[in-house]
Write an enzyme that holds these catalytic residues in place. Structure first.
Site, PDB file in Angstrom:
ATOM      1  N   ASP A 176      56.568  36.520  66.874  1.00  0.00           N
ATOM      2  CA  ASP A 176      56.419  36.362  65.428  1.00  0.00           C
ATOM      3  C   ASP A 176      57.544  37.125  64.747  1.00  0.00           C
ATOM      4  O   ASP A 176      58.434  37.668  65.415  1.00  0.00           O
ATOM      5  CB  ASP A 176      55.047  36.850  64.946  1.00  0.00           C
ATOM      6  CG  ASP A 176      54.485  35.968  63.837  1.00  0.00           C
ATOM      7  OD1 ASP A 176      55.133  35.887  62.777  1.00  0.00           O
ATOM      8  OD2 ASP A 176      53.418  35.365  64.022  1.00  0.00           O
ATOM      9  N   HIS A 247      58.312  31.761  61.485  1.00  0.00           N
ATOM     10  CA  HIS A 247      57.902  33.027  62.102  1.00  0.00           C
ATOM     11  C   HIS A 247      58.878  33.420  63.215  1.00  0.00           C
ATOM     12  O   HIS A 247      58.483  33.793  64.319  1.00  0.00           O
ATOM     13  CB  HIS A 247      56.475  32.926  62.645  1.00  0.00           C
ATOM     14  CG  HIS A 247      55.430  32.865  61.569  1.00  0.00           C
ATOM     15  ND1 HIS A 247      55.124  33.948  60.772  1.00  0.00           N
ATOM     16  CD2 HIS A 247      54.621  31.855  61.151  1.00  0.00           C
ATOM     17  CE1 HIS A 247      54.179  33.606  59.916  1.00  0.00           C
ATOM     18  NE2 HIS A 247      53.863  32.335  60.117  1.00  0.00           N
ATOM     19  N   GLU A 310      53.388  27.565  58.644  1.00  0.00           N
ATOM     20  CA  GLU A 310      54.012  28.383  57.606  1.00  0.00           C
ATOM     21  C   GLU A 310      55.529  28.459  57.756  1.00  0.00           C
ATOM     22  O   GLU A 310      56.116  29.531  57.828  1.00  0.00           O
ATOM     23  CB  GLU A 310      53.405  29.790  57.625  1.00  0.00           C
ATOM     24  CG  GLU A 310      51.914  29.796  57.326  1.00  0.00           C
ATOM     25  CD  GLU A 310      51.292  31.179  57.406  1.00  0.00           C
ATOM     26  OE1 GLU A 310      50.323  31.447  56.682  1.00  0.00           O
ATOM     27  OE2 GLU A 310      51.773  32.004  58.216  1.00  0.00           O
ATOM     28  N   TRP A 451      44.114  38.061  64.124  1.00  0.00           N
ATOM     29  CA  TRP A 451      45.437  38.461  63.657  1.00  0.00           C
ATOM     30  C   TRP A 451      45.406  39.958  63.376  1.00  0.00           C
ATOM     31  O   TRP A 451      44.425  40.480  62.836  1.00  0.00           O
ATOM     32  CB  TRP A 451      45.813  37.676  62.400  1.00  0.00           C
ATOM     33  CG  TRP A 451      45.840  36.199  62.643  1.00  0.00           C
ATOM     34  CD1 TRP A 451      44.905  35.277  62.276  1.00  0.00           C
ATOM     35  CD2 TRP A 451      46.856  35.463  63.347  1.00  0.00           C
ATOM     36  NE1 TRP A 451      45.268  34.023  62.694  1.00  0.00           N
ATOM     37  CE2 TRP A 451      46.459  34.105  63.358  1.00  0.00           C
ATOM     38  CE3 TRP A 451      48.053  35.826  63.960  1.00  0.00           C
ATOM     39  CZ2 TRP A 451      47.230  33.110  63.956  1.00  0.00           C
ATOM     40  CZ3 TRP A 451      48.821  34.835  64.550  1.00  0.00           C
ATOM     41  CH2 TRP A 451      48.414  33.492  64.546  1.00  0.00           C
TER      42      TRP A 451
END
Length: 741
Positions: A176, A247, A310, A451
């Site tokens: 990430d 990410h 995202e 998360w």
């Protein structure tokens, strides 16, 4: 007479089966009457020879495997069972008998036996017969190792927890923006540079604080091989996730030539979504193919998770290469460019005999031909994918995000926000009603996600996972019955003795108090508290002091007539067993009045519906849980009926901003009044800059006048501006209390 005796016996057996601390509850459990002495070795010894058990099922003969003391447990192969199914028989004067067609079924039978023998220090076991099998083939749990890194020891412990509940998939989030956690030998800078950041966000995103403590960590390929083998012995498949095309900042910090702008980049120490993503250049695809080649050599899973969520299009919109590629390939826009990116990666993964799975954003611009979808932004993505005959794993944040609060946010360790109590997990059905019987076959199962932006310790991680993991396990196994949560809760209380023995730091939030408010009369609030078990001992105060065993007993429901601070806690035998729940009420002329909304809030952030705006409760802006209404890309337009014409001169409203979660203050707020709910006139307006200065809690004053209806329009930011987290996407508008005076 015989029928009465038989009926009584069936009732007693049914009650006994409910009290057995088995999670997930078996599909079929029949008590046979009588008891036998428990097996003469520690429950953990059931798993002392997993390699031997697995090897037994790999061979064509022999057909019986003895476990433990001579003859104490007999495991038999049987072609009569489906994959992962089993039967377990406990009979007087006979060895415990397990039958299954494969090692996973036998392993699950041993887990059932383990729970029976260890939760209560049982010296005897009931004679019974269990026939059991899972409903769903994907029974998963996720762990984010990028935001915070977890030791191999803890990852193995996490896998053991999943195995205890008969789960079969571990989704390992390895890359990430905040850290690259897997060794790739061809690209050593991924871990030399990409696994380290200069500091970490401290506190909530809204506080905008960071420490300057270097943070890092990664798994070597040897460590990953060890963990994969460990999971395999426990019949758990590890699905690795390598994020793309978004990410990607940690990777770009190591290899900036893979971006559109060439950087320089640093591994992010802030949570959120960032504009710098992989650029779809040939050297990028070569890099990702090389990475995935090493990843697939380590993980034998059918599916490889490629993220896909995202991904801002900001850089692609101004990148000459990206715009040229859009024209060259005849693509409509940047969304189709992302689809091109994903489809190209899919072709490579498919060429290696594997399949991709990604978050539901991979639907945008056209879904890759063989891709499976993990539906996280609700269930709509999963419905769309299933209707297109793509396999789906349901993991909606509204029910299955375990970084959300599970109790009163004021009493919980810091979380992301939102509210996912254990009952909400238990009541989730992975198969949406919108799907036909044929379409529902594409629902592989469900998964919860952890998360770890705000989770930095193992104890905190366990707290967020347990006991919600138990509820998820029963959903995945297919024996959860939403109308029967109370019965599950009773079994769970008994089952917690096993968690205590294993030293699990589980949440006791369900024993805490959950406040529920509703309108009462014309301008009053009805308050009630719920907690685990019936008729708990709840004591309260209204003078600001802490409740004690001498404080008044809460009567079940109580009317709040005016502003006050209400404190309550649960007691047992004079001892306080829960955190104090503090509920402050602020009353105005709008409190408990009827509210109508032009646009409905997202089901993920729906609070108590429109009443959330007039329930007298102002939500916490750092620990935003259930006290807020969330609107995605739409305005808040609320009309409050004051029931009669009253003189008013001000409106106070509360809004939230958390840019990392794409939540922004309104672009403007305007107040209107009307005597007939038809003709409204504007009486005040406040701009975005003044809302920002006020920290989101605004008061608009105007000339005193008589009115019955008050309209509040808060304009949402249609699209998030470039340079801000979530640029180009619809903004969230979070609203709370509206106080008219």
């Amino acid at each position: 007479m015989f029928k009465k005796i038989l009926f009584a016996l069936l009732i007693s057996q049914s009650l006994f089966s409910q009290e057995l601390p088995l999670i997930p509850q078996p599909q079929s459990l029949r008590l046979l009457g009588g008891e036998v002495k428990t097996i003469a070795f520690a429950p953990e010894d059931l798993f002392s020879d997993l390699d031997g058990l697995n090897a037994f099922f790999d061979k064509k003969s022999p057909s019986v495997y003895s476990l433990g003391n001579p003859g104490s447990i007999e495991i038999r192969k049987s072609a009569n069972f489906k994959k992962e199914a089993y039967s377990l028989k406990i009979l007087a004067d006979k060895p415990i008998q397990i039958e299954a067609s494969d090692a996973s079924g036998a392993f699950y039978a041993l887990q059932t036996l383990f729970q029976m023998t260890s939760a209560q220090n049982a010296t005897t076991l009931p004679c019974l017969e269990i026939v059991d099998e899972p409903k769903f083939q994907w029974r998963g749990m996720h762990l984010d190792c990028s935001r915070h890194f977890w030791s191999v020891h803890f990852v193995k412990k996490y896998i053991d927890y999943l195995a205890m509940y008969k789960m079969n998939t571990f989704h390992w989030h390895l890359t990430d923006d905040q850290g690259w956690r897997i060794e790739i030998k061809k690209y050593p800078k991924l871990t030399e540079i990409g696994s380290k950041r200069k500091g970490t966000m401290a506190g909530h995103y809204n506080e905008q604080r960071w420490d300057d403590i270097p943070y890092g960590g990664f798994y070597t390929q040897e460590q990953i091989k060890d963990v994969v083998a460990y999971a395999k012995a426990r019949h758990i498949t590890i699905v690795p996730e390598i994020e793309m095309p978004g990410h990607a900042v940690a990777a770009l910090s190591a290899y900036p030539e893979l971006a559109c702008t060439f950087g320089p980049f640093e591994v992010e120490k802030t949570w959120g979504v960032f504009d710098d993503v992989f650029c779809p250049k040939e050297n990028t695809f070569k890099f990702l193919e090389d990475v995935l080649t090493e990843v697939m050599a380590l993980f034998p899973s059918e599916y490889i998770h490629i993220g896909g969520d995202e991904c801002p299009k900001t850089r692609w919109k101004t990148c000459a290469h990206c715009q040229g590629l859009i024209k060259e390939k005849g693509l409509k826009d940047e969304h189709e460019l992302q689809s091109y990116f994903i489809q190209r990666i899919e072709k490579f993964v498919n060429s290696k005999g594997r399949r991709i799975i990604g978050w539901d954003e991979i639907l945008e611009g056209g879904l890759a031909p063989n891709a499976a979808v993990m539906s996280w932004r609700g269930i709509d993505g999963g419905i769309a994918a299933a209707k297109q005959k793509h396999y789906v794993v349901m993991t909606p944040e509204s029910n299955l995000y375990f970084d959300r609060y599970q109790g009163d946010p004021k009493n919980e360790p810091l979380g992301f926000g939102g509210f996912v109590p254990i009952e909400k997990v238990y009541n989730f059905n992975p198969i949406p009603e919108a799907l036909s019987v044929e379409e529902s076959k594409y629902i592989l199962g469900a998964q919860a996600n952890l998360w770890t932006e705000y989770i930095a310790t193992e104890k905190h991680a366990e707290y967020m996972v347990f006991p919600r993991l138990a509820a998820l396990a029963e959903v995945d196994w297919g024996t959860a019955q939403p109308g029967n949560f109370g019965q599950f809760q009773k079994r769970l209380v008994n089952h917690m003795k096993l968690l205590d023995k294993k030293g699990v730091n589980y949440s006791r939030s369900m024993f805490g108090l959950s406040a529920k408010v509703s309108p009462f009369g014309r301008n009053q609030i009805m308050l009630e508290f719920t907690s685990a078990d019936k008729n708990p001992e709840i004591r309260y105060t209204t003078d600001g002091s802490e409740p004690t065993s001498e404080s008044p007993l809460f009567p079940g429901k109580i009317v709040i007539p005016d502003s006050e601070i209400f404190k309550a806690a649960r007691f047992e035998y004079g001892k306080k067993i829960s955190e104090t729940t503090t509920q402050e009420f602020k009353f105005g002329k709008s409190t408990a009045r009827s509210v109508s909304l032009k646009n409905q809030p997202s089901p993920k952030y729906s609070g108590d519906g429109a009443f959330t705006l007039t329930n007298g409760i102002f939500g916490d802006k750092n620990r935003f849980g259930r006290d807020w209404l969330g609107f995605s890309g739409t305005d808040l337009e609320a009309v409050i009926d004051l029931s009669e014409k009253q003189k008013v001169e001000s409106v106070t409203a509360s809004f939230l901003q958390s840019a990392g979660s794409w939540i922004y203050f309104p672009a403007e707020v305007e107040i209107f009044v009307s005597k007939d709910n038809l003709d409204f006139k504007s009486v005040g307006k406040i701009s975005a800059s003044d809302i920002e200065k006020a920290g989101g809690t605004i008061t608009i004053k105007f000339k005193k006048q008589k009115t019955q209806y008050v309209k509040v329009i808060a304009k949402n930011t249609t699209k998030i501006a470039d340079g801000k987290p979530g640029a180009g996407n619809a903004a969230w508008l979070f609203a709370d209390e509206i106080l008219v005076n």
